[in-house]
Design a protein around this motif. Sequence first.
Motif, mmCIF file in Angstrom:
data_model
loop_
_atom_site.group_PDB
_atom_site.id
_atom_site.type_symbol
_atom_site.label_atom_id
_atom_site.label_comp_id
_atom_site.label_asym_id
_atom_site.label_seq_id
_atom_site.Cartn_x
_atom_site.Cartn_y
_atom_site.Cartn_z
ATOM 1 N N LYS A 210 66.399 34.743 -16.770
ATOM 2 C CA LYS A 210 65.518 34.216 -17.808
ATOM 3 C C LYS A 210 64.878 32.919 -17.316
ATOM 4 N N ASP B 191 62.359 29.505 -18.410
ATOM 5 C CA ASP B 191 61.940 28.681 -19.546
ATOM 6 C C ASP B 191 60.514 28.193 -19.322
ATOM 7 N N SER C 185 61.650 31.218 -23.755
ATOM 8 C CA SER C 185 62.418 31.717 -22.620
ATOM 9 C C SER C 185 62.140 33.203 -22.485
#
Length: 70
Positions: A3, A5, A23
Amino acid sequence: NQKMDYLFNVDHPSFSIKPPSGSLTPKQKINISVGYKPVDPNKQTHGKLTVTCKNTGTSWIYYLLGLAKQ
């Protein structure tokens, strides 16, 4: 898959952005709403939306144009 951001920012007070961050995993989509409330409705307004990946520092710039009242 990791993931990442992201930060979303506009550079002119006539434009607003929601959400200000998010995210995402690879191939995931997100909707970003850009609002426009002109300071002077009789003039065009130019601005920039900048999307920055906090993990890598990479940025993408999108140019905004708010139209004057017809």
